[in-house]
Design an enzyme around this catalytic site. Structure first.
Site, PDB file in Angstrom:
ATOM      1  CB  ALA A 278       8.125  26.374 -13.163  1.00 48.20           C
TER       2      ALA A 278
ATOM      3  CD  GLN B  52       8.397  14.436  -8.382  1.00 48.61           C
ATOM      4  OE1 GLN B  52       7.865  14.582  -7.284  1.00 48.61           O
ATOM      5  NE2 GLN B  52       7.769  14.761  -9.500  1.00 48.61           N
TER       6      GLN B  52
ATOM      7  CG  HIS C 134       2.162  26.434 -16.547  1.00 47.09           C
ATOM      8  ND1 HIS C 134       0.973  25.735 -16.486  1.00 47.09           N
ATOM      9  CD2 HIS C 134       3.152  25.503 -16.485  1.00 47.09           C
ATOM     10  CE1 HIS C 134       1.227  24.446 -16.422  1.00 47.09           C
ATOM     11  NE2 HIS C 134       2.534  24.276 -16.409  1.00 47.09           N
ATOM     12  CD  GLU C 135      -4.559  30.505 -16.883  1.00 48.93           C
ATOM     13  OE1 GLU C 135      -3.923  31.438 -16.342  1.00 48.93           O
ATOM     14  OE2 GLU C 135      -5.730  30.192 -16.550  1.00 48.93           O
TER      15      GLU C 135
ATOM     16  CG  HIS D 217       0.946  24.995 -12.035  1.00 50.19           C
ATOM     17  ND1 HIS D 217       1.921  25.330 -12.935  1.00 50.19           N
ATOM     18  CD2 HIS D 217       1.275  23.756 -11.580  1.00 50.19           C
ATOM     19  CE1 HIS D 217       2.812  24.357 -13.016  1.00 50.19           C
ATOM     20  NE2 HIS D 217       2.450  23.386 -12.217  1.00 50.19           N
TER      21      HIS D 217
ATOM     22  CB  SER E 188       7.200  23.533 -15.709  1.00 51.78           C
ATOM     23  OG  SER E 188       6.074  23.717 -14.886  1.00 51.78           O
TER      24      SER E 188
HETATM   25  O1  PAF Z   1       3.061  17.039 -10.693  1.00 57.65           O
HETATM   26  C1  PAF Z   1       3.964  17.550 -10.002  1.00 57.65           C
HETATM   27  O2  PAF Z   1       4.254  18.727 -10.113  1.00 57.65           O
HETATM   28  C2  PAF Z   1       4.706  16.681  -8.983  1.00 57.65           C
HETATM   29  O3  PAF Z   1       4.883  15.395  -9.455  1.00 57.65           O
HETATM   30  C3  PAF Z   1       4.044  16.683  -7.597  1.00 57.65           C
HETATM   31  C4  PAF Z   1       2.658  16.058  -7.628  1.00 57.65           C
HETATM   32  C5  PAF Z   1       3.955  18.100  -7.063  1.00 57.65           C
HETATM   33  C6  PAF Z   1       4.884  15.862  -6.609  1.00 57.65           C
HETATM   34  O4  PAF Z   1       6.167  16.381  -6.486  1.00 57.65           O
END
Ligand code: PAF
Length: 300
Positions: free
Chosen positions: A35, A70, A37-38, A40, A196
């Site tokens: 997902a 998680q 976005h800017e 990332h 996201s």
């Molecule tokens: O920040 C996230 O998107 C997640 O916690 C990560 C670091 C990719 C681990 O799944």
């Protein structure tokens, strides 16, 4: 614009990285759950800068994996957005070399892992209070990704500040030898931190959510008069906001420890907030400098 190579297995990833490893070129990793976005995109750019050396450039790997470990019961694992085609376009635009998008079975070949990373006491604070086990899942998958990609540098967003602190601690305590870069939070023009999860907000909630960044900025200014003033100013701003259900609002030291009772001017600190807007839980944070108005956000 170059199309990144998509690897969905550990073997494909290893073979794609073999040349860079043999040539001694640095490898950069941006772990994500997709997902994109800017925010990332800015992490990817930070990674690209870090893998450039002596006119040569090593590969940037973006991992896209919605990590079940998680997510707690009742969290948004099922509704978490999965947008691989659009993510690949972002990666192409940002010059990513390899996108690693494995299945759950590929990441957890033995099923639910028996050996996990115990994240220590910082994981029980803040996000950990409402999301027990969350950081065990995050650190376990990050450790796995580090094992698979073996990056020289990995870039995480400061937006998930507790995650950044814990990843750094894991790398230190387990001697992982990865340089961890914390990239500044990217914001909309009105201050809302990109996430996201913002896509879950309707127009009214989207508007209400701007209170979070507003109260952090107010605190940054009030920190000139000490941490208590920063917190008081943030609370006053929050009281004026509608539709924001506060979870926590704290001022800590940069490693999320308690600040001492007397804080000398120039001490660095962090203010962090979490709140529910509608059914969406949002988090945000900013650096503070006690006795001064901090520069908004910088790479760390
Ligand atoms: O920040 C996230 O998107 C997640 O916690 C990560 C670091 C990719 C681990 O799944």
């Amino acid at each position: 614009m170059t199309t990144p190579t998509l690897a969905s297995t550990r073997a494909e990833l290893a073979s794609l990285l073999a040349d860079s490893r043999a040539g001694g070129r640095p490898v950069g990793l941006v772990p994500t759950m997709g997902a994109l976005h800017e925010g990332h995109a800015s992490l990817i750019r930070a990674a690209r800068e870090r893998v450039a050396r002596d006119g040569e450039r090593g590969p940037v790997v973006v991992s896209i994996f919605v990590n079940p470990l998680q997510f707690g019961a009742g969290e948004d694992l099922d509704r978490y957005p999965r947008t691989l085609a659009a993510d690949l376009e972002v990666c192409a635009r940002e010059g990513v070399d390899i996108v690693f998008a494995p299945s759950v079975e590929e990441v957890y070949p033995g099923g639910a892992p028996q050996v996990v990373v115990e994240p220590g006491p910082v994981a029980d604070l803040l996000e950990g209070r409402t999301r027990p086990g969350h950081f065990r899942g995050v650190l376990t998958v990050v450790a796995k990704l580090f094992g698979l990609v073996r990056p020289d540098v990995a870039v995480f967003g400061q937006k998930d500040y507790q995650q950044l602190v814990l990843v750094r601690r894991m790398v230190l305590d387990l001697n992982m030898g990865v340089e961890v870069v914390g990239a500044p939070t990217v914001r909309e023009a009105d201050g809302l931190a990109l996430s996201s999860r913002n896509r879950y907000l309707d127009a009214e909630q989207r508007d209400a959510a701007t209170a979070l960044s507003r109260l952090l900025r107010v605190a940054q200014h009030a920190a000139e008069y000490g941490p208590a003033s920063a917190l008081a100013a943030a609370r006053a701003e929050l009281r004026a906001a509608q539709g924001v259900d506060l979870d926590y609002l704290v001022v800590t030291d940069p490693d999320l420890g308690e600040l001492p009772p007397h804080v000398p001017p120039g001490t660095e600190a962090r203010i962090l907030v979490a709140a529910r807007v509608g059914t969406t839980r949002l988090i945000d944070n900013l650096p503070l400098v006690i006795g001064r108005v901090a520069a908004t956000e910088e790479e760390s």
